[in-house]
Design a protein around this motif. Structure first.
Motif, PDB file in Angstrom:
ATOM      1  N   VAL A  83      -0.561  -4.942  -5.459  1.00  0.00           N
ATOM      2  CA  VAL A  83      -0.388  -3.502  -5.676  1.00  0.00           C
ATOM      3  C   VAL A  83       0.768  -3.302  -6.652  1.00  0.00           C
ATOM      4  O   VAL A  83       1.843  -3.867  -6.459  1.00  0.00           O
ATOM      5  CB  VAL A  83      -0.081  -2.763  -4.357  1.00  0.00           C
ATOM      6  N   GLU A  84       0.543  -2.527  -7.688  1.00  0.00           N
ATOM      7  CA  GLU A  84       1.620  -2.220  -8.622  1.00  0.00           C
ATOM      8  C   GLU A  84       2.425  -1.053  -8.070  1.00  0.00           C
ATOM      9  O   GLU A  84       1.924   0.056  -7.919  1.00  0.00           O
ATOM     10  CB  GLU A  84       1.068  -1.867  -9.999  1.00  0.00           C
ATOM     11  N   THR A  85       3.676  -1.305  -7.750  1.00  0.00           N
ATOM     12  CA  THR A  85       4.549  -0.287  -7.170  1.00  0.00           C
ATOM     13  C   THR A  85       5.467   0.275  -8.242  1.00  0.00           C
ATOM     14  O   THR A  85       6.116  -0.477  -8.970  1.00  0.00           O
ATOM     15  CB  THR A  85       5.398  -0.887  -6.037  1.00  0.00           C
ATOM     16  N   THR A  86       5.511   1.595  -8.344  1.00  0.00           N
ATOM     17  CA  THR A  86       6.367   2.254  -9.325  1.00  0.00           C
ATOM     18  C   THR A  86       7.528   2.958  -8.608  1.00  0.00           C
ATOM     19  O   THR A  86       7.426   3.267  -7.410  1.00  0.00           O
ATOM     20  CB  THR A  86       5.582   3.289 -10.148  1.00  0.00           C
ATOM     21  N   PRO A  87       8.626   3.241  -9.302  1.00  0.00           N
ATOM     22  CA  PRO A  87       9.758   3.908  -8.657  1.00  0.00           C
ATOM     23  C   PRO A  87       9.410   5.258  -8.041  1.00  0.00           C
ATOM     24  O   PRO A  87      10.044   5.664  -7.060  1.00  0.00           O
ATOM     25  CB  PRO A  87      10.765   4.068  -9.801  1.00  0.00           C
ATOM     26  N   ALA A  88       8.428   5.948  -8.598  1.00  0.00           N
ATOM     27  CA  ALA A  88       8.107   7.291  -8.110  1.00  0.00           C
ATOM     28  C   ALA A  88       7.249   7.278  -6.843  1.00  0.00           C
ATOM     29  O   ALA A  88       7.128   8.302  -6.165  1.00  0.00           O
ATOM     30  CB  ALA A  88       7.381   8.080  -9.203  1.00  0.00           C
ATOM     31  N   MET A  89       6.666   6.150  -6.501  1.00  0.00           N
ATOM     32  CA  MET A  89       5.788   6.089  -5.326  1.00  0.00           C
ATOM     33  C   MET A  89       6.580   6.297  -4.043  1.00  0.00           C
ATOM     34  O   MET A  89       7.732   5.877  -3.938  1.00  0.00           O
ATOM     35  CB  MET A  89       5.058   4.745  -5.286  1.00  0.00           C
ATOM     36  N   PRO A  90       5.987   6.954  -3.032  1.00  0.00           N
ATOM     37  CA  PRO A  90       6.706   7.162  -1.768  1.00  0.00           C
ATOM     38  C   PRO A  90       6.923   5.849  -1.030  1.00  0.00           C
ATOM     39  O   PRO A  90       6.011   5.042  -0.876  1.00  0.00           O
ATOM     40  CB  PRO A  90       5.794   8.102  -0.982  1.00  0.00           C
ATOM     41  N   PHE A  91       8.136   5.634  -0.605  1.00  0.00           N
ATOM     42  CA  PHE A  91       8.512   4.457   0.179  1.00  0.00           C
ATOM     43  C   PHE A  91       8.355   4.776   1.665  1.00  0.00           C
ATOM     44  O   PHE A  91       7.711   4.043   2.397  1.00  0.00           O
ATOM     45  CB  PHE A  91       9.967   4.106  -0.142  1.00  0.00           C
ATOM     46  N   ASN A  92       8.981   5.860   2.075  1.00  0.00           N
ATOM     47  CA  ASN A  92       8.845   6.286   3.470  1.00  0.00           C
ATOM     48  C   ASN A  92       8.935   7.803   3.579  1.00  0.00           C
ATOM     49  O   ASN A  92       9.353   8.501   2.640  1.00  0.00           O
ATOM     50  CB  ASN A  92       9.866   5.617   4.399  1.00  0.00           C
ATOM     51  N   ILE A  93       8.522   8.294   4.737  1.00  0.00           N
ATOM     52  CA  ILE A  93       8.666   9.704   5.086  1.00  0.00           C
ATOM     53  C   ILE A  93       9.505   9.733   6.351  1.00  0.00           C
ATOM     54  O   ILE A  93       9.056   9.347   7.424  1.00  0.00           O
ATOM     55  CB  ILE A  93       7.307  10.386   5.320  1.00  0.00           C
ATOM     56  N   ILE A  94      10.760  10.158   6.189  1.00  0.00           N
ATOM     57  CA  ILE A  94      11.685  10.197   7.321  1.00  0.00           C
ATOM     58  C   ILE A  94      11.706  11.625   7.862  1.00  0.00           C
ATOM     59  O   ILE A  94      12.011  12.566   7.127  1.00  0.00           O
ATOM     60  CB  ILE A  94      13.107   9.786   6.896  1.00  0.00           C
ATOM     61  N   TYR A  95      11.393  11.763   9.122  1.00  0.00           N
ATOM     62  CA  TYR A  95      11.353  13.104   9.711  1.00  0.00           C
ATOM     63  C   TYR A  95      12.720  13.472  10.267  1.00  0.00           C
ATOM     64  O   TYR A  95      13.374  12.676  10.941  1.00  0.00           O
ATOM     65  CB  TYR A  95      10.268  13.186  10.791  1.00  0.00           C
ATOM     66  N   SER A  96      13.144  14.696   9.927  1.00  0.00           N
ATOM     67  CA  SER A  96      14.425  15.195  10.413  1.00  0.00           C
ATOM     68  C   SER A  96      14.410  15.210  11.930  1.00  0.00           C
ATOM     69  O   SER A  96      13.358  15.212  12.566  1.00  0.00           O
ATOM     70  CB  SER A  96      14.695  16.598   9.869  1.00  0.00           C
ATOM     71  N   SER A  97      15.609  15.237  12.512  1.00  0.00           N
ATOM     72  CA  SER A  97      15.734  15.088  13.963  1.00  0.00           C
ATOM     73  C   SER A  97      15.084  16.216  14.745  1.00  0.00           C
ATOM     74  O   SER A  97      14.777  16.080  15.915  1.00  0.00           O
ATOM     75  CB  SER A  97      17.208  14.994  14.344  1.00  0.00           C
ATOM     76  N   GLY A  98      14.901  17.369  14.103  1.00  0.00           N
ATOM     77  CA  GLY A  98      14.294  18.484  14.819  1.00  0.00           C
ATOM     78  C   GLY A  98      15.260  19.265  15.671  1.00  0.00           C
ATOM     79  O   GLY A  98      14.855  20.120  16.445  1.00  0.00           O
TER      80      GLY A  98
END
Length: 519
Positions: A160-175
């Motif tokens: 897979v070609e990974t670019t800097p703009a691709m999403p790495f993770n989605i961190i959810y705020s504590s709520g």
């Protein structure tokens, strides 16, 4: 050294962009038998981690995964395996807080478009009532099901070609202030974190002890640089002071990330000075207010540098305080990191004058892409200067001193407006912490017919101490200004906190309000 002579991971780190997957692969080739991650069950070497991540990636591609995976589990070696494998397959990772309500976990997994959910037994049991609403592919990490789901040994995923703009993770705020928001961090943002690993001594000999959960950015900003530098991460599923100190001594730990309440508990343990912590090079802290007296105690009794980070998961701007280099600035969170533009703005959205208090906004290369699927919330979090430069609003109030060090006041939402005057709870908390009987304290604003809002303090006393609430109230108010005075003090056995140590002030405020109504 000439960059052209570098090889393997060193060449990658010296380049313009690389991925965590690339770096782990390089270390697996360089020294496959070196420990990468250690948990209570055993050790994964770099060779094993790399091979298992390949099997995860190949299995995800086999299943046709296109978007993301979610993980709901305590910290364990295969949590890291799944994380790395998903990235290697070109997917984003959405790690979710087990402490969230089942309905919140469903909402977050759906928001992330997660096609797979990896979880452990405790969390599967906790989510049993909502299993039908969770992603259809659910894999238990702590049973043979995970091994059966993995692609066969020796399997390799399609590149897979990974670019800097691709999403790495989605961190959810504590709520803690409402429904959690998905903070999208790119590979480029994480690359900046990893590339700086050598600045903090995260090298091939580093051993990092992590006792905060892996869904938290607090933990990840130490985990990823550890792996990027070729070091070893020791994972604790649950924080315990004695176990922490034993692990630190046994593994000759060099690095750690703790939140302030953990430092407080470690330093208060009667046997702290009996442990050999001489291998420590660096200790880090973030996520919550860090008391100056506690910093001073750590500098005196715990070897190695102490560095405090102030920033947000959303990125934007970071302040750094290297406490041992600036012992006269322990009441601050340091100065803006190199290349970080941090400013203060007023209620009108315009920069405040030097020395004035304002909301902290920041810009840097490490900045979130957006809140997932929430353009309105993203816009609310942004501030642009007159040139169109994009900043992230923190919601925190602060001011710069004459030397450019940032002094935090409070969250804007926690500021108390009493009789038209602004009261910062942190100022009141600092006074109460000076009393010998006070171990922990939180001040919140509650409704008042006379003043609009009035401060109430919730106090945890030190074991064996003896002071009454009226006595402590009289003592504190004698040291406070007329408009700062606390209206009531209530004792608690402990303060409600999130998994990463933030005091849940809304719970205290709501609890006090309900009690007032019932009486």
């Amino acid at each position: 050294m000439n960059p052209g002579l570098l090889k393997g991971a060193d060449a990658l780190l010296a380049g313009d962009f690389a991925t965590l997957s690339d770096l782990v692969r390089a270390y697996a080739e360089e020294r496959p038998d070196h420990p990468a991650v250690i948990d209570a069950e055993g050790t994964l070497t770099y060779g094993q981690l790399d091979a298992r991540a390949d099997r995860v990636a190949a299995a995800l591609q086999r299943d046709g995964a296109k978007h993301s995976v979610s993980i709901v589990s305590s910290s364990r070696n295969d949590y890291v395996t799944v994380y790395l494998g998903a990235l290697r397959a070109g997917l984003a990772v959405a790690p979710l807080a087990p402490s969230s309500l089942p309905e919140q976990i469903v909402a977050m997994a759906q928001d992330a478009d997660a096609e797979h959910l990896f979880l452990d037994g405790d969390n599967e049991q906790a989510l049993r009532a909502v299993l039908a609403e969770l992603p259809p592919r659910r894999i238990r990490l702590d049973t043979p099901q995970f091994e059966q789901w993995l692609a066969p040994e020796g399997a390799k995923p399609a590149p897979v070609e990974t670019t800097p703009a691709m999403p790495f993770n989605i961190i959810y705020s504590s709520g803690t202030t409402g429904t959690p928001k998905g903070i999208v961090q790119s590979h480029g943002m994480r690359w900046l974190h990893m590339q700086r690993a050598n600045l903090y001594g995260y090298d091939r000999h580093a051993v990092t002890l992590l006792s905060t959960p892996l869904y938290s950015n607090t933990t990840l900003v130490s985990l990823f640089p550890t792996l990027a530098g070729g070091g070893t991460a020791v994972l604790m599923a649950k924080f315990d002071v004695v176990k922490y100190l034993e692990l630190a001594q046994t593994y000759r730990v060099t690095h750690t990330m703790l939140v302030p309440v953990q430092y407080q508990r470690v330093m208060a343990h009667p046997d702290f000075d009996r442990y050999d912590l001489s291998a420590f090079r660096a200790k880090f802290c973030t996520s919550a207010p860090f008391n100056a007296a506690l910093k001073a105690d750590i500098l005196k009794r715990w070897p190695g540098k102490l560095t405090e980070y102030y920033g947000m998961t959303e990125g934007g701007g970071t302040c750094i305080l290297v406490a041992d280099e600036f012992p006269d600035k322990l009441h601050t969170v340091g100065r803006p990191a190199e290349g970080h533009d941090i400013r203060l703005i007023g209620e009108d959205g315009k920069p405040v004058k030097p020395g004035e208090i304002g909301e902290i906004v920041g810009h840097s290369g490490a900045i979130m892409t957006n809140y997932h699927k929430q353009p309105g919330k993203t816009a609310e979090a942004e501030w642009y200067d007159e040139t169109g430069k994009r900043f992230i609003r923190t919601g925190d109030m602060g001011r710069f001193d004459a030397d450019g060090f940032m002094q935090l006041m409070d969250r804007r939402k926690d500021m108390i407006i009493s009789g038209g005057f602004n009261i910062y709870p942190s100022d009141l908390e600092a006074i109460l912490k000076q009393h010998a009987a006070v171990f922990d304290v939180a001040v919140v604003g509650v409704a008042s017919e006379q003043w609009g809002e009035t401060p109430v303090a919730f106090v945890v006393l030190r074991p064996g101490s003896s002071v009454s609430a009226p006595e402590l109230l009289l003592w504190a108010n004698a040291k406070l200004g007329k408009m700062q005075r606390i209206s009531a003090i209530e004792f608690r056995d402990a303060l409600p906190r999130s998994a990463i140590g933030k005091v849940l002030k809304r719970e205290l405020r709501d609890e006090y309000g309900k009690a007032a109504v019932s009486t």
